[in-house]
Motif scaffolding. Structure first.
Motif, PDB file in Angstrom:
ATOM      1  N   ILE A  53     -13.133 -54.447  38.096  1.00 20.70           N
ATOM      2  CA  ILE A  53     -11.905 -53.725  38.441  1.00 20.70           C
ATOM      3  C   ILE A  53     -11.282 -53.126  37.185  1.00 20.70           C
ATOM      4  O   ILE A  53     -10.917 -51.950  37.162  1.00 20.70           O
ATOM      5  N   LYS A  54     -11.169 -53.930  36.124  1.00 14.69           N
ATOM      6  CA  LYS A  54     -10.608 -53.423  34.869  1.00 14.69           C
ATOM      7  C   LYS A  54     -11.429 -52.262  34.329  1.00 14.69           C
ATOM      8  O   LYS A  54     -10.881 -51.265  33.842  1.00 14.69           O
ATOM      9  N   GLY A  56     -13.272 -50.204  36.100  1.00 18.57           N
ATOM     10  CA  GLY A  56     -13.037 -49.060  36.981  1.00 18.57           C
ATOM     11  C   GLY A  56     -11.709 -48.383  36.712  1.00 18.57           C
ATOM     12  O   GLY A  56     -11.612 -47.146  36.713  1.00 18.57           O
ATOM     13  N   VAL A  57     -10.685 -49.182  36.474  1.00 19.80           N
ATOM     14  CA  VAL A  57      -9.366 -48.623  36.162  1.00 19.80           C
ATOM     15  C   VAL A  57      -9.431 -47.861  34.843  1.00 19.80           C
ATOM     16  O   VAL A  57      -8.912 -46.742  34.729  1.00 19.80           O
ATOM     17  N   ALA A  58     -10.103 -48.429  33.847  1.00 24.24           N
ATOM     18  CA  ALA A  58     -10.232 -47.744  32.553  1.00 24.24           C
ATOM     19  C   ALA A  58     -11.002 -46.429  32.705  1.00 24.24           C
ATOM     20  O   ALA A  58     -10.599 -45.399  32.148  1.00 24.24           O
ATOM     21  N   THR A  60     -11.213 -44.591  35.351  1.00 19.67           N
ATOM     22  CA  THR A  60     -10.351 -43.648  36.062  1.00 19.67           C
ATOM     23  C   THR A  60      -9.340 -43.030  35.109  1.00 19.67           C
ATOM     24  O   THR A  60      -9.110 -41.815  35.131  1.00 19.67           O
ATOM     25  N   ARG A  61      -8.751 -43.855  34.260  1.00 21.00           N
ATOM     26  CA  ARG A  61      -7.774 -43.347  33.294  1.00 21.00           C
ATOM     27  C   ARG A  61      -8.402 -42.364  32.317  1.00 21.00           C
ATOM     28  O   ARG A  61      -7.741 -41.466  31.816  1.00 21.00           O
TER      29      ARG A  61
END
Length: 83
Positions: A53-54, A56-58, A60-61
């Protein structure tokens, strides 16, 4: 070398104790073994999931994403599905 066990009281629902005992008996293992294996697997799975998840968030950012339509189109093409 195995880690030294510490004692920590926990509360387990009565129905789950019966399930743990049944599994322990079927595997010829102790209740303690079953509970510790379950905890270890739970922590491994959730640690892996949180790392993904982390990541994926990175991504995306950083703008490293593929539009959903492209992903679905690729899956459909791979399997020969109509879209």
């Amino acid at each position: 070398m195995p880690q030294r066990a510490t004692s920590e009281p926990i509360t387990v629902r009565t129905a789950k104790v019966s399930e743990i005992d049944a599994l322990a008996n079927a595997m010829d293992r102790s209740r303690n073994y079953i509970v510790n294996q379950a905890i270890e697997q739970y922590l491994e799975a959730n640690t892996w999931q949180m790392e993904r998840i982390k990541s994926g968030v990175a991504a995306t950012r950083e703008g490293k994403v593929i539009p959903a339509d492209e992903v679905f189109a690729g899956i459909a093409a791979k399997h020969g599905w109509e879209r």
